[in-house]
Scaffold this active site. Structure first.
Site, PDB file in Angstrom:
ATOM      1  N   GLU A  77       1.805  -3.725  -6.592  1.00  0.00           N
ATOM      2  CA  GLU A  77       1.219  -4.351  -7.786  1.00  0.00           C
ATOM      3  C   GLU A  77       2.040  -4.016  -9.021  1.00  0.00           C
ATOM      4  OE1 GLU A  77      -2.408  -3.529 -10.836  1.00  0.00           O
ATOM      5  OE2 GLU A  77      -2.944  -3.408  -8.712  1.00  0.00           O
TER       6      GLU A  77
ATOM      7  N   SER B 291      -3.200   2.628   0.737  1.00  0.00           N
ATOM      8  CA  SER B 291      -4.037   1.939  -0.242  1.00  0.00           C
ATOM      9  C   SER B 291      -4.262   2.812  -1.468  1.00  0.00           C
ATOM     10  CB  SER B 291      -5.388   1.578   0.389  1.00  0.00           C
ATOM     11  OG  SER B 291      -6.312   1.170  -0.591  1.00  0.00           O
TER      12      SER B 291
END
Length: 293
Positions: A124, A216
């Site tokens: 991201e 994650s």
């Protein structure tokens, strides 16, 4: 064993949308690629791979077909390269990540030095960095030396960071020399709700389990926050990873999961955990979640 599940956990809207898009495209087409893992959950990635989704690390590995842009997004330069190769592009980027990308580009146009608080190697963040010509990534206070003196700083944040860390880093930046500091809150509300729910729950139980991919970021953040409150916190990908010896002497367990963890992983873990002590009444199932109050 009594098992309580966090009120807010599991798939967020962005992840659920990315999975739904992938399943739809796979049902219609054969040659489908994902530029990096569609989400950070190996079980889900493996399941989609069985349906035909090919995960690749670079654009050079794709020569034809459809490319799925994962929930973490992609840099504009990558999108351009995909278009130049004549590939069909399906964008499954989370809308909140899209917002961060847009804000980074706008801040640069307004003359700010763009600064993002987050993990430099997270996809991201890398995608956001690609949306402006010069973006400084600040992970923690050890990176503050990167900030230029007396500059106009435009600060944003990786969506899955915690509010506490965001605030701490803003405070540290404010102690430095700058001419202007513009801050835009780009944190994900759903991630914050999951963090708050997890912390409430881990205070009530003897042992806490945080389920989700080890890569994650939002799941790691959940585990870090819970660990600060309850030392008996364990980050696992699924039931198979549990070392059952940690359950010795424990009467109650809490379960939460990252935004990229599917319901079936949570359900399987809870059901197996409930029957570990068959002599006692089992806790309520995953479908009847306990409120962390």
């Amino acid at each position: 064993m009594k098992v309580l599940v966090a009120e807010k956990c599991g798939f967020c809207h962005g992840v659920r949308n990315a999975i739904s898009v992938a399943e739809k495209i796979l049902a219609e087409e054969k040659d489908v690629y994902s530029l990096g893992p569609i989400i950070h959950n190996k079980d889900v990635v493996d399941r989609l791979a069985k349906s035909g989704l090919k995960t690749v690390s670079g654009i050079e590995n794709i020569h034809s077909g459809t490319v799925l842009i994962r929930s973490h997004g992609a840099a504009p330069e990558q999108i351009t390269r995909l278009k130049e190769k004549g590939l069909n592009i399906i964008d499954a980027t989370c809308i909140l990540v899209k917002r961060v990308q847009h804000i980074a580009a706008e801040l640069e146009k307004e003359g700010y030095q763009v600064v993002i608080i987050g993990e430099e190697n997270h996809p991201e963040v890398r995608a956001v960095v690609g949306c402006a010509s010069d973006v400084i990534v600040i992970a923690d206070e050890s990176d503050l030396h990167k900030l230029p003196q007396y500059a106009k700083l435009g600060v944003i944040c990786q969506t899955t960071q915690s509010p506490d860390h965001f605030g701490k880093m803003l405070g540290a930046m404010a102690s430095k020399s700058f001419s202007e500091l513009k801050v835009i809150n780009t944190l994900c509300r759903e991630a914050i709700k999951r963090q708050e729910s997890a912390v409430r729950l881990c205070k009530q139980v003897d042992i806490m389990f945080v389920l989700g991919g080890l890569e994650s970021a939002n799941t790691r953040r959940l585990a870090e926050l819970c660990k600060q409150v309850n030392q008996e916190t364990y980050h696992l990908q699924n039931w198979q990873e549990l070392d059952k010896s940690v359950l010795s002497g424990k009467k109650s367990a809490g379960v939460t999961a990252g935004a990229s963890t599917p319901d079936w992983i949570i359900t399987d873990f809870v059901k197996n955990l409930e029957v570990m002590d068959s002599g006692n009444e089992c806790g309520k199932s995953f479908h009847k979640k306990q409120r962390g109050t």
